[in-house]
Design a protein around this motif. Structure first.
Motif, PDB file in Angstrom:
ATOM      1  N   PRO A  52     -38.995 -22.588  41.389  1.00  0.00           N
ATOM      2  CA  PRO A  52     -39.755 -22.848  42.620  1.00  0.00           C
ATOM      3  C   PRO A  52     -40.211 -21.539  43.260  1.00  0.00           C
ATOM      4  O   PRO A  52     -39.494 -20.539  43.219  1.00  0.00           O
ATOM      5  CB  PRO A  52     -38.737 -23.581  43.506  1.00  0.00           C
ATOM      6  CG  PRO A  52     -37.394 -23.137  43.000  1.00  0.00           C
ATOM      7  CD  PRO A  52     -37.565 -22.898  41.529  1.00  0.00           C
ATOM      8  N   ARG A  53     -41.393 -21.549  43.847  1.00  0.00           N
ATOM      9  CA  ARG A  53     -41.948 -20.376  44.516  1.00  0.00           C
ATOM     10  C   ARG A  53     -42.485 -20.780  45.887  1.00  0.00           C
ATOM     11  O   ARG A  53     -43.254 -21.727  46.017  1.00  0.00           O
ATOM     12  CB  ARG A  53     -43.079 -19.761  43.687  1.00  0.00           C
ATOM     13  CG  ARG A  53     -42.619 -19.122  42.383  1.00  0.00           C
ATOM     14  CD  ARG A  53     -41.854 -17.835  42.635  1.00  0.00           C
ATOM     15  NE  ARG A  53     -41.548 -17.131  41.404  1.00  0.00           N
ATOM     16  CZ  ARG A  53     -40.437 -17.292  40.701  1.00  0.00           C
ATOM     17  NH1 ARG A  53     -39.509 -18.149  41.131  1.00  0.00           N
ATOM     18  NH2 ARG A  53     -40.249 -16.610  39.584  1.00  0.00           N
ATOM     19  N   ASP A  54     -42.050 -20.043  46.897  1.00  0.00           N
ATOM     20  CA  ASP A  54     -42.504 -20.254  48.270  1.00  0.00           C
ATOM     21  C   ASP A  54     -43.464 -19.123  48.620  1.00  0.00           C
ATOM     22  O   ASP A  54     -43.048 -17.962  48.716  1.00  0.00           O
ATOM     23  CB  ASP A  54     -41.301 -20.269  49.226  1.00  0.00           C
ATOM     24  CG  ASP A  54     -41.713 -20.364  50.685  1.00  0.00           C
ATOM     25  OD1 ASP A  54     -42.868 -20.764  50.950  1.00  0.00           O
ATOM     26  OD2 ASP A  54     -40.889 -20.025  51.560  1.00  0.00           O
ATOM     27  N   ILE A  55     -44.737 -19.427  48.828  1.00  0.00           N
ATOM     28  CA  ILE A  55     -45.723 -18.377  49.071  1.00  0.00           C
ATOM     29  C   ILE A  55     -46.121 -18.258  50.541  1.00  0.00           C
ATOM     30  O   ILE A  55     -46.768 -17.280  50.921  1.00  0.00           O
ATOM     31  CB  ILE A  55     -46.988 -18.588  48.225  1.00  0.00           C
ATOM     32  CG1 ILE A  55     -47.701 -19.872  48.637  1.00  0.00           C
ATOM     33  CG2 ILE A  55     -46.643 -18.595  46.752  1.00  0.00           C
ATOM     34  CD1 ILE A  55     -49.038 -20.048  47.972  1.00  0.00           C
ATOM     35  N   ASP A  56     -45.763 -19.239  51.374  1.00  0.00           N
ATOM     36  CA  ASP A  56     -46.144 -19.169  52.782  1.00  0.00           C
ATOM     37  C   ASP A  56     -44.973 -18.877  53.709  1.00  0.00           C
ATOM     38  O   ASP A  56     -45.129 -18.823  54.923  1.00  0.00           O
ATOM     39  CB  ASP A  56     -46.847 -20.460  53.222  1.00  0.00           C
ATOM     40  CG  ASP A  56     -46.001 -21.707  52.961  1.00  0.00           C
ATOM     41  OD1 ASP A  56     -44.789 -21.564  52.656  1.00  0.00           O
ATOM     42  OD2 ASP A  56     -46.538 -22.817  53.045  1.00  0.00           O
ATOM     43  N   GLY A  57     -43.780 -18.676  53.130  1.00  0.00           N
ATOM     44  CA  GLY A  57     -42.632 -18.260  53.919  1.00  0.00           C
ATOM     45  C   GLY A  57     -42.038 -19.317  54.825  1.00  0.00           C
ATOM     46  O   GLY A  57     -41.327 -18.987  55.782  1.00  0.00           O
ATOM     47  N   ASP A  58     -42.290 -20.605  54.528  1.00  0.00           N
ATOM     48  CA  ASP A  58     -41.736 -21.654  55.378  1.00  0.00           C
ATOM     49  C   ASP A  58     -40.404 -22.186  54.865  1.00  0.00           C
ATOM     50  O   ASP A  58     -39.845 -23.128  55.427  1.00  0.00           O
ATOM     51  CB  ASP A  58     -42.726 -22.806  55.520  1.00  0.00           C
ATOM     52  CG  ASP A  58     -43.024 -23.497  54.181  1.00  0.00           C
ATOM     53  OD1 ASP A  58     -42.555 -22.984  53.137  1.00  0.00           O
ATOM     54  OD2 ASP A  58     -43.716 -24.530  54.189  1.00  0.00           O
ATOM     55  N   GLY A  59     -39.893 -21.581  53.788  1.00  0.00           N
ATOM     56  CA  GLY A  59     -38.609 -22.010  53.243  1.00  0.00           C
ATOM     57  C   GLY A  59     -38.704 -23.186  52.295  1.00  0.00           C
ATOM     58  O   GLY A  59     -37.673 -23.634  51.767  1.00  0.00           O
ATOM     59  N   GLN A  60     -39.899 -23.697  52.064  1.00  0.00           N
ATOM     60  CA  GLN A  60     -40.095 -24.816  51.156  1.00  0.00           C
ATOM     61  C   GLN A  60     -40.935 -24.360  49.963  1.00  0.00           C
ATOM     62  O   GLN A  60     -41.904 -23.617  50.133  1.00  0.00           O
ATOM     63  CB  GLN A  60     -40.809 -25.968  51.877  1.00  0.00           C
ATOM     64  CG  GLN A  60     -40.041 -26.537  53.051  1.00  0.00           C
ATOM     65  CD  GLN A  60     -38.737 -27.191  52.630  1.00  0.00           C
ATOM     66  OE1 GLN A  60     -38.656 -27.778  51.541  1.00  0.00           O
ATOM     67  NE2 GLN A  60     -37.724 -27.118  53.476  1.00  0.00           N
ATOM     68  N   PRO A  61     -40.583 -24.787  48.745  1.00  0.00           N
ATOM     69  CA  PRO A  61     -41.370 -24.371  47.563  1.00  0.00           C
ATOM     70  C   PRO A  61     -42.780 -24.934  47.610  1.00  0.00           C
ATOM     71  O   PRO A  61     -42.986 -26.095  47.991  1.00  0.00           O
ATOM     72  CB  PRO A  61     -40.567 -24.943  46.388  1.00  0.00           C
ATOM     73  CG  PRO A  61     -39.784 -26.076  46.974  1.00  0.00           C
ATOM     74  CD  PRO A  61     -39.466 -25.687  48.379  1.00  0.00           C
ATOM     75  N   ASP A  62     -43.747 -24.109  47.240  1.00  0.00           N
ATOM     76  CA  ASP A  62     -45.143 -24.536  47.181  1.00  0.00           C
ATOM     77  C   ASP A  62     -45.602 -24.793  45.751  1.00  0.00           C
ATOM     78  O   ASP A  62     -46.507 -25.607  45.532  1.00  0.00           O
ATOM     79  CB  ASP A  62     -46.045 -23.468  47.811  1.00  0.00           C
ATOM     80  CG  ASP A  62     -45.692 -23.204  49.263  1.00  0.00           C
ATOM     81  OD1 ASP A  62     -45.800 -24.147  50.058  1.00  0.00           O
ATOM     82  OD2 ASP A  62     -45.300 -22.071  49.585  1.00  0.00           O
ATOM     83  N   PHE A  63     -44.977 -24.084  44.789  1.00  0.00           N
ATOM     84  CA  PHE A  63     -45.359 -24.221  43.390  1.00  0.00           C
ATOM     85  C   PHE A  63     -44.119 -24.155  42.513  1.00  0.00           C
ATOM     86  O   PHE A  63     -43.049 -23.699  42.942  1.00  0.00           O
ATOM     87  CB  PHE A  63     -46.330 -23.112  42.970  1.00  0.00           C
ATOM     88  CG  PHE A  63     -47.647 -23.146  43.692  1.00  0.00           C
ATOM     89  CD1 PHE A  63     -48.662 -24.003  43.287  1.00  0.00           C
ATOM     90  CD2 PHE A  63     -47.876 -22.324  44.780  1.00  0.00           C
ATOM     91  CE1 PHE A  63     -49.870 -24.029  43.953  1.00  0.00           C
ATOM     92  CE2 PHE A  63     -49.080 -22.355  45.457  1.00  0.00           C
ATOM     93  CZ  PHE A  63     -50.084 -23.201  45.045  1.00  0.00           C
ATOM     94  N   LEU A  64     -44.272 -24.603  41.263  1.00  0.00           N
ATOM     95  CA  LEU A  64     -43.252 -24.478  40.232  1.00  0.00           C
ATOM     96  C   LEU A  64     -43.837 -23.596  39.132  1.00  0.00           C
ATOM     97  O   LEU A  64     -44.940 -23.869  38.647  1.00  0.00           O
ATOM     98  CB  LEU A  64     -42.860 -25.846  39.684  1.00  0.00           C
ATOM     99  CG  LEU A  64     -42.275 -26.847  40.690  1.00  0.00           C
ATOM    100  CD1 LEU A  64     -42.061 -28.198  40.019  1.00  0.00           C
ATOM    101  CD2 LEU A  64     -40.980 -26.321  41.279  1.00  0.00           C
ATOM    102  N   VAL A  65     -43.101 -22.559  38.726  1.00  0.00           N
ATOM    103  CA  VAL A  65     -43.617 -21.566  37.788  1.00  0.00           C
ATOM    104  C   VAL A  65     -42.752 -21.524  36.531  1.00  0.00           C
ATOM    105  O   VAL A  65     -41.532 -21.358  36.609  1.00  0.00           O
ATOM    106  CB  VAL A  65     -43.665 -20.164  38.430  1.00  0.00           C
ATOM    107  CG1 VAL A  65     -44.155 -19.132  37.420  1.00  0.00           C
ATOM    108  CG2 VAL A  65     -44.564 -20.173  39.658  1.00  0.00           C
ATOM    109  N   GLN A  66     -43.401 -21.657  35.387  1.00  0.00           N
ATOM    110  CA  GLN A  66     -42.736 -21.482  34.095  1.00  0.00           C
ATOM    111  C   GLN A  66     -43.148 -20.131  33.515  1.00  0.00           C
ATOM    112  O   GLN A  66     -44.336 -19.877  33.301  1.00  0.00           O
ATOM    113  CB  GLN A  66     -43.129 -22.597  33.122  1.00  0.00           C
ATOM    114  CG  GLN A  66     -42.453 -22.470  31.761  1.00  0.00           C
ATOM    115  CD  GLN A  66     -43.050 -23.393  30.711  1.00  0.00           C
ATOM    116  OE1 GLN A  66     -44.198 -23.825  30.826  1.00  0.00           O
ATOM    117  NE2 GLN A  66     -42.268 -23.706  29.680  1.00  0.00           N
TER     118      GLN A  66
END
Length: 235
Positions: free
Chosen positions: A128-142
């Motif tokens: 999981p990757r959080d790009i907006d800093g809200d503590g919630q994942p925005d994308f899943l990266v393989q």
């Protein structure tokens, strides 16, 4: 009769004059119920006509924005590994997990991520990757790599792949990219990657880097290109 005629003349001469009785009632009356109903019907018809276009525009804009963010995220993942390798002094554990059954030239065919995998050493893991800093994942990266060219057991040149999925991705994920077209839905984001990048990474700060890179390309392309004259025997 004379009084009514006089009142009528005064009203015509002085529209702003305050009147009483029937003259005031005629001046203060508004829309009728029929007129209000007609206006409501017209507004409803116009709204129903433009609503689909508005929904299509918003959904397409959201999908395009997510795709742009996913592509930037995939590039940043590759850049971070490239910088690590070029600086040297790294270990195998610092690199993306290896796809053991995939050759470098076929790195794009590696299996899609599995949502149920939590082992960080498994190339099927979707981080999981959080790009907006809200503590919630925005994308899943393989992130994964092929075995590549080894020196002392450490890869010095290898093919790497990055696939980015939306955080809503569930079930069996696909290798087919999401559709970047006008859409009123999610464009396939629930199962398809928003971005996919594949590249070759190699060390460049060692004296035998060119030799290692040439050997790597010979092995992945079945080429018989001669090694540079300065190259010694491969380790």
């Amino acid at each position: 009769m004379i009084t009514k005629l006089l009142r009528h003349r005064l009203y015509r001469l002085s529209p702003n004059l305050k009147l009483s009785g029937s003259g005031r009632r005629a001046q203060e009356q508004g829309l009728t119920l029929i007129e209000c109903l007609v206006a409501i019907v017209m507004v409803a018809l116009v709204s129903s006509a433009i609503a689909p276009a508005m929904i299509l525009s918003v959904a397409t804009r959201v999908h395009s924005q997510k795709s742009e963010q996913a592509l930037a995220l995939a590039q940043s993942e590759i850049d971070s590994v490239r910088v690590l390798v070029e600086r040297g002094g790294y270990a195998v554990a610092d690199l993306p997990a290896s796809a053991p059954t995939v050759s470098d030239k076929d790195v794009a065919t590696a299996q899609a991520p599995d949502i149920t995998v939590t082992d960080a050493t498994d190339f099927r893991r979707a981080f999981p990757r959080d790009i907006d800093g809200d503590g919630q994942p925005d994308f899943l990266v393989q992130r994964f790599r092929a075995r590549g060219q080894l020196v002392g057991g450490v890869p010095v040149a290898f093919a790497m792949g990055v696939r980015v999925y939306d955080r809503s991705a569930t079930g069996t994920l696909s290798l087919q990219p999401a559709k970047l077209v006008m859409t009123s839905g999610d464009g396939g984001r629930s199962t398809r990657p928003l971005a996919m990048l594949y590249t070759t990474i190699a060390t460049s700060n060692e004296g035998n880097s060119l030799c290692n890179l040439t050997t790597y390309f010979n092995s992945t392309t079945n080429s018989t290109q001669a090694l540079p004259a300065a190259c010694t025997a491969a380790p």
